[in-house]
Design a protein around this motif. Sequence first.
Motif, PDB file in Angstrom:
ATOM      1  N   TYR A  89      -3.848  22.983  27.750  1.00  0.00           N
ATOM      2  CA  TYR A  89      -3.841  21.596  27.267  1.00  0.00           C
ATOM      3  C   TYR A  89      -5.126  20.874  27.653  1.00  0.00           C
ATOM      4  O   TYR A  89      -5.836  21.277  28.582  1.00  0.00           O
ATOM      5  N   ASN A  90      -5.412  19.815  26.910  1.00  0.00           N
ATOM      6  CA  ASN A  90      -6.611  19.014  27.111  1.00  0.00           C
ATOM      7  C   ASN A  90      -6.344  17.994  28.207  1.00  0.00           C
ATOM      8  O   ASN A  90      -5.681  16.989  27.981  1.00  0.00           O
ATOM      9  N   CYS A  91      -6.857  18.287  29.392  1.00  0.00           N
ATOM     10  CA  CYS A  91      -6.630  17.423  30.548  1.00  0.00           C
ATOM     11  C   CYS A  91      -7.372  16.091  30.416  1.00  0.00           C
ATOM     12  O   CYS A  91      -6.908  15.063  30.895  1.00  0.00           O
ATOM     13  N   GLU A  92      -8.517  16.100  29.748  1.00  0.00           N
ATOM     14  CA  GLU A  92      -9.268  14.857  29.542  1.00  0.00           C
ATOM     15  C   GLU A  92      -8.475  13.864  28.707  1.00  0.00           C
ATOM     16  O   GLU A  92      -8.495  12.657  28.958  1.00  0.00           O
ATOM     17  N   LYS A  93      -7.777  14.379  27.704  1.00  0.00           N
ATOM     18  CA  LYS A  93      -7.011  13.506  26.810  1.00  0.00           C
ATOM     19  C   LYS A  93      -5.639  13.124  27.404  1.00  0.00           C
ATOM     20  O   LYS A  93      -5.204  11.980  27.293  1.00  0.00           O
ATOM     21  N   LEU A  94      -4.960  14.096  27.987  1.00  0.00           N
ATOM     22  CA  LEU A  94      -3.564  13.893  28.402  1.00  0.00           C
ATOM     23  C   LEU A  94      -3.409  13.571  29.880  1.00  0.00           C
ATOM     24  O   LEU A  94      -2.336  13.126  30.295  1.00  0.00           O
ATOM     25  N   GLY A  95      -4.440  13.792  30.663  1.00  0.00           N
ATOM     26  CA  GLY A  95      -4.324  13.653  32.109  1.00  0.00           C
ATOM     27  C   GLY A  95      -3.689  14.896  32.711  1.00  0.00           C
ATOM     28  O   GLY A  95      -3.189  15.765  32.000  1.00  0.00           O
ATOM     29  N   LYS A  96      -3.687  14.984  34.038  1.00  0.00           N
ATOM     30  CA  LYS A  96      -3.059  16.123  34.705  1.00  0.00           C
ATOM     31  C   LYS A  96      -1.538  16.002  34.621  1.00  0.00           C
ATOM     32  O   LYS A  96      -0.984  14.912  34.780  1.00  0.00           O
ATOM     33  N   ILE A  97      -0.893  17.128  34.362  1.00  0.00           N
ATOM     34  CA  ILE A  97       0.573  17.136  34.208  1.00  0.00           C
ATOM     35  C   ILE A  97       1.177  17.944  35.352  1.00  0.00           C
ATOM     36  O   ILE A  97       0.896  19.133  35.509  1.00  0.00           O
ATOM     37  N   TYR A  98       2.003  17.274  36.136  1.00  0.00           N
ATOM     38  CA  TYR A  98       2.700  17.932  37.245  1.00  0.00           C
ATOM     39  C   TYR A  98       4.148  18.156  36.847  1.00  0.00           C
ATOM     40  O   TYR A  98       4.790  17.274  36.273  1.00  0.00           O
ATOM     41  N   THR A  99       4.656  19.341  37.138  1.00  0.00           N
ATOM     42  CA  THR A  99       6.010  19.677  36.714  1.00  0.00           C
ATOM     43  C   THR A  99       7.009  19.416  37.821  1.00  0.00           C
ATOM     44  O   THR A  99       6.666  19.433  39.006  1.00  0.00           O
ATOM     45  N   LYS A 100       8.250  19.158  37.442  1.00  0.00           N
ATOM     46  CA  LYS A 100       9.308  18.907  38.417  1.00  0.00           C
ATOM     47  C   LYS A 100       9.722  20.205  39.096  1.00  0.00           C
ATOM     48  O   LYS A 100       9.603  21.287  38.527  1.00  0.00           O
ATOM     49  N   ASP A 101      10.229  20.076  40.300  1.00  0.00           N
ATOM     50  CA  ASP A 101      10.530  21.242  41.127  1.00  0.00           C
ATOM     51  C   ASP A 101      11.923  21.802  40.818  1.00  0.00           C
ATOM     52  O   ASP A 101      12.819  21.782  41.665  1.00  0.00           O
ATOM     53  N   LEU A 102      12.085  22.302  39.605  1.00  0.00           N
ATOM     54  CA  LEU A 102      13.305  23.027  39.262  1.00  0.00           C
ATOM     55  C   LEU A 102      13.103  24.498  39.617  1.00  0.00           C
ATOM     56  O   LEU A 102      11.978  25.005  39.627  1.00  0.00           O
ATOM     57  N   LYS A 103      14.203  25.215  39.875  1.00  0.00           N
ATOM     58  CA  LYS A 103      14.091  26.623  40.248  1.00  0.00           C
ATOM     59  C   LYS A 103      13.522  27.456  39.104  1.00  0.00           C
ATOM     60  O   LYS A 103      12.738  28.379  39.318  1.00  0.00           O
ATOM     61  N   LYS A 104      13.919  27.131  37.880  1.00  0.00           N
ATOM     62  CA  LYS A 104      13.436  27.835  36.693  1.00  0.00           C
ATOM     63  C   LYS A 104      13.134  26.826  35.595  1.00  0.00           C
ATOM     64  O   LYS A 104      13.590  25.692  35.614  1.00  0.00           O
ATOM     65  N   ARG A 105      12.352  27.273  34.623  1.00  0.00           N
ATOM     66  CA  ARG A 105      12.066  26.519  33.393  1.00  0.00           C
ATOM     67  C   ARG A 105      11.188  25.285  33.610  1.00  0.00           C
ATOM     68  O   ARG A 105      11.126  24.404  32.762  1.00  0.00           O
ATOM     69  N   GLN A 106      10.477  25.253  34.770  1.00  0.00           N
ATOM     70  CA  GLN A 106       9.578  24.108  34.973  1.00  0.00           C
ATOM     71  C   GLN A 106       8.469  24.107  33.928  1.00  0.00           C
ATOM     72  O   GLN A 106       7.957  23.052  33.562  1.00  0.00           O
ATOM     73  N   ASP A 107       8.100  25.310  33.471  1.00  0.00           N
ATOM     74  CA  ASP A 107       7.026  25.404  32.482  1.00  0.00           C
ATOM     75  C   ASP A 107       7.418  24.720  31.171  1.00  0.00           C
ATOM     76  O   ASP A 107       6.600  24.069  30.531  1.00  0.00           O
ATOM     77  N   TRP A 108       8.679  24.852  30.782  1.00  0.00           N
ATOM     78  CA  TRP A 108       9.163  24.181  29.569  1.00  0.00           C
ATOM     79  C   TRP A 108       9.003  22.665  29.708  1.00  0.00           C
ATOM     80  O   TRP A 108       8.529  21.989  28.785  1.00  0.00           O
ATOM     81  N   LEU A 109       9.384  22.144  30.865  1.00  0.00           N
ATOM     82  CA  LEU A 109       9.241  20.708  31.117  1.00  0.00           C
ATOM     83  C   LEU A 109       7.783  20.273  31.029  1.00  0.00           C
ATOM     84  O   LEU A 109       7.471  19.203  30.499  1.00  0.00           O
ATOM     85  N   LEU A 110       6.891  21.112  31.535  1.00  0.00           N
ATOM     86  CA  LEU A 110       5.468  20.778  31.508  1.00  0.00           C
ATOM     87  C   LEU A 110       4.964  20.638  30.077  1.00  0.00           C
ATOM     88  O   LEU A 110       4.274  19.669  29.738  1.00  0.00           O
ATOM     89  N   TRP A 111       5.334  21.584  29.217  1.00  0.00           N
ATOM     90  CA  TRP A 111       4.848  21.528  27.833  1.00  0.00           C
ATOM     91  C   TRP A 111       5.530  20.421  27.043  1.00  0.00           C
ATOM     92  O   TRP A 111       4.929  19.827  26.142  1.00  0.00           O
ATOM     93  N   LEU A 112       6.780  20.098  27.400  1.00  0.00           N
ATOM     94  CA  LEU A 112       7.436  18.931  26.785  1.00  0.00           C
ATOM     95  C   LEU A 112       6.675  17.652  27.131  1.00  0.00           C
ATOM     96  O   LEU A 112       6.442  16.800  26.273  1.00  0.00           O
ATOM     97  N   GLU A 113       6.284  17.536  28.388  1.00  0.00           N
ATOM     98  CA  GLU A 113       5.529  16.348  28.816  1.00  0.00           C
ATOM     99  C   GLU A 113       4.175  16.287  28.112  1.00  0.00           C
ATOM    100  O   GLU A 113       3.723  15.203  27.706  1.00  0.00           O
ATOM    101  N   ALA A 114       3.530  17.448  27.951  1.00  0.00           N
ATOM    102  CA  ALA A 114       2.232  17.476  27.268  1.00  0.00           C
ATOM    103  C   ALA A 114       2.349  16.970  25.837  1.00  0.00           C
ATOM    104  O   ALA A 114       1.540  16.147  25.386  1.00  0.00           O
ATOM    105  N   LEU A 115       3.360  17.462  25.107  1.00  0.00           N
ATOM    106  CA  LEU A 115       3.530  17.035  23.714  1.00  0.00           C
ATOM    107  C   LEU A 115       4.027  15.593  23.616  1.00  0.00           C
ATOM    108  O   LEU A 115       3.731  14.896  22.643  1.00  0.00           O
ATOM    109  N   LYS A 116       4.752  15.153  24.613  1.00  0.00           N
ATOM    110  CA  LYS A 116       5.203  13.757  24.647  1.00  0.00           C
ATOM    111  C   LYS A 116       4.011  12.817  24.777  1.00  0.00           C
ATOM    112  O   LYS A 116       3.967  11.745  24.173  1.00  0.00           O
ATOM    113  N   ARG A 117       3.027  13.235  25.586  1.00  0.00           N
ATOM    114  CA  ARG A 117       1.830  12.408  25.786  1.00  0.00           C
ATOM    115  C   ARG A 117       0.875  12.458  24.597  1.00  0.00           C
ATOM    116  O   ARG A 117       0.114  11.526  24.374  1.00  0.00           O
ATOM    117  N   SER A 118       0.913  13.549  23.857  1.00  0.00           N
ATOM    118  CA  SER A 118      -0.011  13.729  22.740  1.00  0.00           C
ATOM    119  C   SER A 118       0.560  13.137  21.453  1.00  0.00           C
ATOM    120  O   SER A 118       1.769  13.115  21.250  1.00  0.00           O
TER     121      SER A 118
END
Length: 257
Positions: free
Chosen positions: A158-187
């Motif tokens: 993802y474009n950090c300049e446009k979206l900013g840094k994205i930190y994921t929540k500390d779930l045991k699994k599927r944190q990556d899904w949350l990260l990409w959801l946040e990226a698309l939410k910001r874009s």
Amino acid sequence: MKPLVSIITPMYNNANVIERTISSVLNQTYPNWELLLVDDASTDQIKAILKPYIDKDSRIKLYSHKNNKGAAKARNLGTKMALGNYIAFLDADDLWESNKLQLQVAQLKSNNTDVCFGSYEWIDSEGDPLNKKVHALKSLTYKKLLKANYIGNLTGIYNCEKLGKIYTKDLKKRQDWLLWLEALKRSEKPAIGITKTIAYYRITEGSLSSNKTSLIKHNFNVYRVGLGFSFLKSVVYLIQFFNEHLFVKKRLIKPIT
């Protein structure tokens, strides 16, 4: 000046596979990257294996947790230390095609998208091909991603300049899904998928996809804990997830002939 890509690789007792992973980064046709290796308190000999790479190439950097904190916090530490214009992820047992970054940087520079992902193939624990390919959608919206995770984390950037840094929540699994959801939410733009194979995902025993009970629990937590949906709304989305996962997404996994 070519944009800098920060590659974040969390590690925990991956001494047996990490050299091939690093080699797949060193072999990239796109040269302007930094590889942020985050050791999550490994107990094997991984640091001894990493030392020659770190000493030889200043683009490779090592950060360490004193205590094991899990993949989410390891990725977040890598994100905190990242200096890149773009941020990508590569787990310690996965591999990249040599033109992976070159193809994706071209997409992000075109300004048509802020998030790019791609198709990937499965390999076994020894790194041998399983002759299965997960085909990427050509375009992916937040609404579609909410139904099921269509972004293989090893292919995402993802474009950090446009979206900013994205930190994921500390779930045991599927944190990556949350990260990409946040990226698309910001874009304001859909993610663009590269249909060529750009990475190789290692399938191991006990992987999440093979445990249906865990699949229910961890996906429910994405909606309930990660996104903060109500219990009822989370149940509705979980039902929608299984419909999407079983009858739509599974069609994208095809044998390689």
